[in-house]
Each structure stands twice: as structure tokens, then as C-alpha cells.
Design an enzyme around this catalytic site. Structure first.
Site, mmCIF file in Angstrom:
data_model
loop_
_atom_site.group_PDB
_atom_site.id
_atom_site.type_symbol
_atom_site.label_atom_id
_atom_site.label_comp_id
_atom_site.label_asym_id
_atom_site.label_seq_id
_atom_site.Cartn_x
_atom_site.Cartn_y
_atom_site.Cartn_z
ATOM 1 N N HIS A 146 0.851 -1.199 0.000
ATOM 2 C CA HIS A 146 0.000 0.000 0.000
ATOM 3 C C HIS A 146 0.882 1.243 0.000
ATOM 4 C CE1 HIS A 146 1.191 -0.465 4.230
ATOM 5 N NE2 HIS A 146 1.024 0.852 4.324
ATOM 6 N N ASP A 158 0.841 5.170 1.870
ATOM 7 C CA ASP A 158 0.154 5.835 2.973
ATOM 8 C C ASP A 158 -0.574 7.062 2.423
ATOM 9 O OD1 ASP A 158 1.232 3.924 4.632
ATOM 10 O OD2 ASP A 158 2.834 5.209 5.401
ATOM 11 N N HIS A 199 4.759 0.101 -0.182
ATOM 12 C CA HIS A 199 5.514 -0.695 0.798
ATOM 13 C C HIS A 199 4.612 -1.758 1.418
ATOM 14 C CE1 HIS A 199 3.779 2.813 2.867
ATOM 15 N NE2 HIS A 199 3.761 2.080 3.980
ATOM 16 N N ARG A 242 7.450 -9.207 15.409
ATOM 17 C CA ARG A 242 7.885 -7.890 14.927
ATOM 18 C C ARG A 242 6.875 -6.826 15.356
ATOM 19 N NH1 ARG A 242 7.200 -4.839 10.098
ATOM 20 N NH2 ARG A 242 8.951 -3.366 9.980
#
Ligand SMILES: C=C1C[C@]23C[C@@]1(O)CC[C@H]2[C@@]12CCC[C@@](C)(C(=O)O1)[C@H]2[C@@H]3C(=O)O
Ligand SMILES: O=C(O)CCC(=O)C(=O)O
Ligand SMILES: [Fe+2]
Length: 370
Positions: free
Chosen positions: A229, A231, A286, A296
Site C-alpha cells: 500500500h 500511505d 511498501h 515484529r
């Protein structure tokens, strides 16, 4: 009267049935089919054959503005060191994220994000565009974290709230500084942006803090932490813990991992800065991958303009040979557009056809909605 940013989704509620679909990741031994993505080969992984990596910029470098401008034009992303944020605050926000995600699922669901809301616990908003589920959970905070923190820890939420508020304050200062480095290198100064205010402090700027958790995954090659996607922001400041997973798409190379550097922060250009820069700065595509053994955590500070402001290409960047590429739009309106069109949102506000193609992802695993 401009609406509040959190009204953005009123007309575009996201119906991901969090109660039915939410998984206790820790109890799963084998990847359920609903989390198994088709082979992710739409772009190659650039990691294995590319020596290229996202630039790392020391913000105290006298050349920082030039380096930032170059990174924005060529990558749409970079890492920063010597950014002025204390390591102890980064440790604290990591602690806050861990405390939240380690709560039992039923407790986290007490602060679930409502379908038309912006803040709270839940699956990524973009989940509704995909037929497969993502191996992650998230918590979005806009302004004060108090209301949701009370639901999670009725008697014991003050440290969480203090840490988040301090983080918001420090990130706002860093975001303002980064904005001027990015804009300065395009030849833009305070006088060119009325809504920046006389001191260039971007008073009234809106922001959201997104805590992302990616549990260890039994079959990481078939799972997806957060799908590709861009941002919707002006810029995003991302803190990632020591487990890698973030990848950016580099034209001609493929997916490139952004390695965690202790104390560094990842900066990426969002769609609204792409619009403001009249296309000079790409909003980078990203995604987040997951790990077989390691949990994570990432914390994104999503920075945008005040609600009342219509973002359009800066007049200094427009001339007869560079016509305005996008129509004016507020952040709240753009979030609504993104909720409807996802990765096609940017092209839906575009005025002129792109000259030489435009990355418009609608990958396998995605579904058309709206
Ligand atoms: C202000 C926002 C940007 C965001 C949607 C949100 O309302 C809060 C979370 C943000 C985030 C983080 C993960 C990826 C993303 C696409 C998503 O689903 O939620 C972004 C949204 C965005 O930038 O469009
Ligand atoms: O977890 C990551 O590395 C990416 C998170 C992200 O892209 C986001 O929150 O918008
Ligand atoms: Fe993102």
C-alpha cells in the site's frame, strides 16, 4: 466548518468482522488457509541481487536538505539518524506496543475499532480489499489515547497514555522538521504555504499513531503481514524493532528490505505530499513481511495537514509545461476515497493522464469492493 479527521470513514465503514475473524496467533501451529496468500511474485524480490538500499541520512549533516530531496525523488523513502528523538522514548513506545498486544484477545476487543471509526484495535483497514487475511493486528490512536486505554486497563493506563502523548509531541516536532527539509529541497519556503503559518509550524496538523504487531508465523513465505500500500499521509515516520520485515518497491529492482538500524527511523512519502509536490516525490509502495520465529513490532506516525486544508499541487511547482496533476482534496476526503478505491485512490483524484505509466497495484489476492 470542516469535519473532524475521524469523520473520514463515516460514509465508508469497513466491515471486517473482527470478532469472527480474529485469531489468537500464539495458539496456531499451522497457517490456516484463510491466511495463505497466493505466491507473491507480482514483483521480484530485489534483495537477492541488488546492492541498492534505502538511503540513510544523518540529519545533522550540513547537506541533509539535498540528501533528503534526492532520496525523496528517487526512492520516496529513507532512514534518518541523529533525528533528536531519545532512544529511551523509542524503548518506551515499544514497551507500550508490547503491553497492548500481549493482552488477551478478549481484552483487546474491548477497544475494538468501530466499522466507521478511526481509532481502536483491529485488523488493518485495507483488509477489506483482500480475500486473504493478514498476519498482523493493529491499534490506531488519534489524539488522546485515554478512552481506549481505559477500556484496556481500567485501573492502570496512565503510563501507556503518558508515553503515547510524549511520542505524539516529539513526532510532531520531527515531522515539521522533515517537511521543511523535503519542501526546502523543492525550493519551497514558508511564504509559499499559507497553512504552514508564519513560523512554519504547521499549526493544526493532524496525525495518527498506528501500532502494528506481527506475531511469529509458522509459514512466513505464504503469509502477508501488511499488504502493499501507499500511505495517505504527507509523510510517515516509522519505528521498527530489531526484526526486519518492511519492504519498499523500487522501480526496476523489485521489493527491497529496509533493514532495522538501532535508533534509526524510516521516513516515507505519502500520497498527499506526492500531490503537493505535483508528482515530484513518489508515494512509495511498501509492505510488511513476517518472520518464522520472531515477533515484529512497528509504530507508524501518520502525519497529515489540518482538516480544513485542501491539498493541491503547490503553485510554485506548476507552469505551462508542468500542469497541476491533481485536484484539491482534504485529508479527510482523501481517506474516504482511499477507503473506497484503495490503491486506485490517487489516480481517482488525478487530472491528467500519467505520461509514462503509473504503478497502480491491484495484485492477486485483492478483491474489488464498492
Ligand atoms: C490516518 C490513517 C492512515 C491509515 C488509515 C488511518 O485512518 C489510520 C491508520 C493508517 C493505516 C496504517 C496501516 C496501513 C494503512 C493503509 C491502513 O490500513 O491503516 C494506513 C492508512 C493510510 O495511510 O491510508
Ligand atoms: O510495519 C511496517 O513496517 C509497515 C507499517 C506500515 O506501512 C503502516 O503502518 O502504514
Ligand atoms: Fe504504511
Amino acid at each position: 466548518m470542516p469535519g473532524r479527521l475521524s469523520d473520514a470513514y463515516r460514509n465508508h465503514p469497513v466491515h471486517v468482522h473482527v470478532h469472527d475473524k480474529h485469531l489468537d496467533f500464539n495458539s496456531v501451529q499451522e497457517l490456516p488457509d484463510s491466511y495463505a496468500w497466493a505466491p507473491l511474485d507480482e514483483y521480484p524480490s530485489g534483495d537477492s541481487f541488488s546492492a541498492e538500499s534505502v538511503p540513510v541520512i544523518d540529519l545533522t549533516d550540513p547537506n541533509a536538505m539535498k540528501l533528503v530531496g534526492h532520496a525523496c525523488k528517487t526512492w520516496g523513502a529513507f532512514q534518518v539518524t541523529n533525528h533528536g528523538i531519545d532512544t529511551s522514548l523509542l524503548d518506551d513506545i515499544e514497551w507500550a506496543g508490547r503491553s497492548l498486544f500481549s493482552l488477551p484477545v478478549q481484552q483487546k476487543l474491548k477497544a475494538a475499532r468501530s466499522p466507521d471509526g478511526m481509532s481502536g484495535y483491529g485488523l488493518a483497514r485495507i483488509s477489506s480489499f483482500f480475500s486473504k487475511l493478514m498476519w498482523s493486528e493493529g491499534f490506531t490512536i488519534v489524539g488522546s489515547p485515554l478512552e481506549h486505554a481505559r477500556q484496556l486497563w481500567p485501573n492502570d493506563h496512565s503510563k501507556f497514555c503518558d508515553v503515547v502523548e510524549e511520542y505524539e509531541k516529539e513526532m510532531k516536532t520531527l515531522a515539521t522538521r522533515l517537511m521543511w527539509l523535503m519542501l526546502g529541497s523543492l525550493g519551497i519556503s514558508k511564504e509559499d504555504i499559507k497553512w504552514a503559518g508564519p513560523k512554519g509550524e504547521f499549526k493544526g496538523a493532524c496525525a495518527a499513531v498506528q501500532l502494528n504487531s506481527y506475531p511469529a508465523c509458522p509459514d512466513p513465505d505464504r503469509a502477508m503481514g501488511l499488504a502493499a500500500h501507499t500511505d495517505s499521509t504527507l509523510l510517515t515516520i516509522l519505528y521498527q524493532n530489531s526484526t526486519s520485515g518492511l519492504q519498499v518497491l523500487r522501480e526496476g529492482t523489485g521489493w527491497v528490505t529496509v533493514p532495522p538500524i538501532p535508533g534509526a527511523l524510516v521516513i516515507n512519502i505519502g500520497d498527499l505530499l506526492h500531490i503537493l509536490s505535483n508528482g515530484s516525490y513518489p508515494s512509495v509502495l511498501h509492505r510488511a513481511m513476517v518472520n518464522r520465529t520472531k515477533h515484529r513490532l512497528s509504530i507508524a506516525y501518520l502525519y497529515g495537514p489540518p482538516n480544513s486544508v485542501h491539498i493541491s499541487p503547490l503553485s510554485k511547482l506548476v507552469d505551462p509545461s508542468h500542469p497541476p496533476l491533481y485536484r484539491p482534496i482534504t485529508w479527510s476526503e482523501y481517506l474516504g476515497t482511499k477507503a473506497k478505491h484503495f490503491n486506485k485512490a490517487l489516480s481517482s483524484v488525478r487530472l491528467c493522464a500519467p505520461l509514462n505509466g503509473f504503478i497502480d497495484t491491484n495484485d492477486n489476492n485483492s478483491v474489488e469492493v464498492g
